[in-house]
Scaffold this motif. Sequence first.
Motif, short mmCIF file in Angstrom:
data_model
loop_
_atom_site.label_atom_id
_atom_site.label_comp_id
_atom_site.label_asym_id
_atom_site.label_seq_id
_atom_site.Cartn_x
_atom_site.Cartn_y
_atom_site.Cartn_z
N ARG A 62 0.83 -1.21 0.00
CA ARG A 62 0.00 0.00 0.00
C ARG A 62 0.86 1.25 0.00
NH1 ARG A 62 -3.17 -3.06 3.57
NH2 ARG A 62 -2.25 -2.08 5.39
N ARG A 63 1.94 1.20 0.77
CA ARG A 63 2.86 2.35 0.81
C ARG A 63 3.44 2.60 -0.58
NH1 ARG A 63 5.68 5.92 3.38
NH2 ARG A 63 7.94 5.94 3.57
N TYR A 64 3.81 1.56 -1.27
CA TYR A 64 4.34 1.68 -2.63
C TYR A 64 3.29 2.27 -3.57
CZ TYR A 64 6.66 0.23 -6.98
OH TYR A 64 7.25 0.21 -8.21
N THR A 65 2.05 1.80 -3.46
CA THR A 65 0.97 2.30 -4.30
C THR A 65 0.77 3.80 -4.10
OG1 THR A 65 -0.15 0.15 -4.14
CG2 THR A 65 -1.47 1.99 -4.91
N GLY A 66 0.78 4.24 -2.85
CA GLY A 66 0.60 5.66 -2.58
C GLY A 66 1.74 6.51 -3.10
N LEU A 67 2.97 6.01 -2.98
CA LEU A 67 4.13 6.78 -3.46
C LEU A 67 4.15 6.87 -4.99
CD1 LEU A 67 6.83 5.52 -0.97
CD2 LEU A 67 6.12 7.88 -1.30
N VAL A 68 3.71 5.81 -5.67
CA VAL A 68 3.63 5.87 -7.13
C VAL A 68 2.58 6.90 -7.55
CG1 VAL A 68 2.98 4.58 -9.20
CG2 VAL A 68 4.48 3.53 -7.52
N ALA A 69 1.45 6.91 -6.83
CA ALA A 69 0.41 7.90 -7.13
C ALA A 69 0.95 9.32 -6.97
CB ALA A 69 -0.79 7.68 -6.23
N LEU A 70 1.77 9.54 -5.94
CA LEU A 70 2.38 10.85 -5.75
C LEU A 70 3.36 11.17 -6.88
CD1 LEU A 70 2.98 13.32 -3.93
CD2 LEU A 70 4.74 11.95 -2.83
N ALA A 71 4.13 10.16 -7.27
CA ALA A 71 5.16 10.39 -8.27
C ALA A 71 4.59 10.76 -9.64
CB ALA A 71 6.05 9.15 -8.40
N ILE A 72 3.43 10.24 -9.97
CA ILE A 72 2.86 10.54 -11.29
C ILE A 72 1.76 11.59 -11.20
CG2 ILE A 72 3.39 8.22 -12.10
CD1 ILE A 72 0.36 7.72 -12.09
N LYS A 73 1.78 12.36 -10.11
CA LYS A 73 0.82 13.46 -9.94
C LYS A 73 -0.62 12.97 -9.96
CE LYS A 73 3.64 17.27 -11.64
NZ LYS A 73 3.72 18.39 -12.60
N ALA A 74 -0.86 11.86 -9.29
CA ALA A 74 -2.23 11.35 -9.18
C ALA A 74 -2.84 11.78 -7.86
CB ALA A 74 -2.23 9.83 -9.29
N ASP A 75 -2.46 12.99 -7.39
CA ASP A 75 -2.92 13.46 -6.08
C ASP A 75 -4.44 13.55 -6.01
OD1 ASP A 75 -0.16 13.88 -5.58
OD2 ASP A 75 -0.31 15.81 -6.59
N GLY A 76 -5.06 13.88 -7.13
CA GLY A 76 -6.50 14.07 -7.12
C GLY A 76 -7.29 12.82 -6.79
N VAL A 77 -6.70 11.65 -7.04
CA VAL A 77 -7.41 10.40 -6.75
C VAL A 77 -6.77 9.64 -5.59
CG1 VAL A 77 -8.23 10.12 -9.11
CG2 VAL A 77 -6.02 9.17 -8.47
N LEU A 78 -5.82 10.27 -4.90
CA LEU A 78 -5.12 9.56 -3.83
C LEU A 78 -6.06 9.17 -2.70
CD1 LEU A 78 -2.45 8.45 -2.88
CD2 LEU A 78 -1.92 10.67 -1.87
N GLU A 79 -6.98 10.05 -2.34
CA GLU A 79 -7.93 9.72 -1.28
C GLU A 79 -8.79 8.53 -1.67
OE1 GLU A 79 -8.12 10.88 1.78
OE2 GLU A 79 -6.34 12.08 1.33
N ALA A 80 -9.20 8.48 -2.95
CA ALA A 80 -9.98 7.33 -3.41
C ALA A 80 -9.14 6.06 -3.35
CB ALA A 80 -10.48 7.57 -4.83
N LEU A 81 -7.85 6.18 -3.69
CA LEU A 81 -6.96 5.01 -3.65
C LEU A 81 -6.84 4.49 -2.22
CD1 LEU A 81 -4.01 6.04 -6.01
CD2 LEU A 81 -5.94 4.57 -6.52
N LYS A 82 -6.77 5.38 -1.25
CA LYS A 82 -6.64 4.95 0.14
C LYS A 82 -7.83 4.08 0.54
CE LYS A 82 -4.17 9.12 1.65
NZ LYS A 82 -4.23 10.31 2.53
N LYS A 83 -9.02 4.53 0.19
CA LYS A 83 -10.22 3.78 0.55
C LYS A 83 -10.30 2.45 -0.19
CE LYS A 83 -12.81 8.03 1.45
NZ LYS A 83 -13.96 8.87 1.03
N MET A 84 -9.83 2.44 -1.44
CA MET A 84 -9.94 1.23 -2.26
C MET A 84 -8.93 0.17 -1.88
SD MET A 84 -10.34 3.29 -5.78
CE MET A 84 -9.47 2.02 -6.68
N THR A 85 -7.72 0.58 -1.50
CA THR A 85 -6.64 -0.39 -1.31
C THR A 85 -6.58 -0.97 0.08
OG1 THR A 85 -5.11 1.43 -0.83
CG2 THR A 85 -5.20 0.65 -3.10
N VAL A 86 -7.14 -0.29 1.09
CA VAL A 86 -7.12 -0.84 2.45
C VAL A 86 -8.01 -2.08 2.49
CG1 VAL A 86 -7.75 -0.44 4.84
CG2 VAL A 86 -6.63 1.37 3.53
N GLY A 87 -7.43 -3.22 2.79
CA GLY A 87 -8.17 -4.47 2.86
C GLY A 87 -8.43 -5.12 1.52
#
Length: 378
Positions: free
Chosen positions: A296-321
């Motif tokens: 999950r940490r890797y997924t979040g950092l990749v989202a940051l690296a490719i400027k996917a900040d706008g969907v990062l909150e959605a990614l958090k909810k989707m990837t937990v569990g």
Amino acid sequence: MQDLQLRMEDPNDQARPEEAEIELPQPTEQWTRLQRKLKDRLPAGQTTVLIRSNVYFGIENQWCIEAALAHVLALPAGTPCEHCSLGIGKRPFVDCAVLDSVFGGACTNCKAAHGQSFCTFRNGGLITESAILQKNGCNNVQPKIRNRAIEMGPEVYGKWLETLPGTVTVECIMYAEEILRRFAKQDLVVLSYIEQKREQVEYEPALQAQLVASCQNNVDLMSQSNVQNHQTPDDEETPDTTRYLQAAAHMDQIMNALVQERRESWDLCKSHPVFRYLVRYKHEQIKQALRAFFDRRYTGLVALAIKADGVLEALKKMTVGNEMLLLRLRDDGEFGYMQAMLNRLSKDVGDGDEPWSLHRINVSVWEQLMAQARHNKG
């Protein structure tokens, strides 16, 4: 030694034990091995071991027989173990005594009562979950020993911190403790060791300066690449999957740093008092929870690296569990799950098809992530 005699303690006369003999059963293989180990130290002739009169001594159990044999030479402990101090369990011997490293350093009372693994002498002064959950036949035992474990928490935790090498980072300690806390967050003993709560700590890249710098370098590289190669009059933004592929070529530094963090955090988990407190069958489950945490940490950092900040909150909810929607780190040391996954996927690859690889899995996962994130965001 020719024979071993057990005598019952007279509760009305501590100085003069009652003359009641208990016959021992036929010696077991374990008994013979222990007797052979101690033969040069055992006294000749008949030896008497004093046991409590109000405690049933299970002579049909081999660990009771072994404990009685070792108790012949065992020396009383200066300070009794926590179980003997609290009077926990059916402790047959009058004294809390230890015989060198026999039974892993456990006292003979713990060995006779329920096997050596529960003794706090053997566990570095730690009361374990198994000891709390053991069936003692007494309703007030569990609260008593659990309260003692909670009381001991700060002291045991402080000693653990003192043993850590100077190279250990605060971040890795925090990651290890958050994983352990989440795994047993309802256990009051665990909470006595770990008070800090960081529900989404894996999505906080600012905690690691090296990773933030690496992400920023990737953003700069991709911005230049977008301007030079991918921007057209009709397209305001390069598709997210294309941007992920561009970033992947520059993600080695992030991957290497996270793999190192995962290894250090796992080592900290294994040495942590909470890990040693929990029953052993949970240890592999904690390892898998740590693996998913760093994916999950890797997924979040990749989202940051490719400027996917706008969907990062959605990614958090989707990837937990939801491990199916996680980018994967590569295998390393004890974390060898990726190769097994690739082997399973490769069985279904036909002639001429693209073989499965870590890169292909991550691209496929990223496509699913972005599609669902846009849907959830909309």
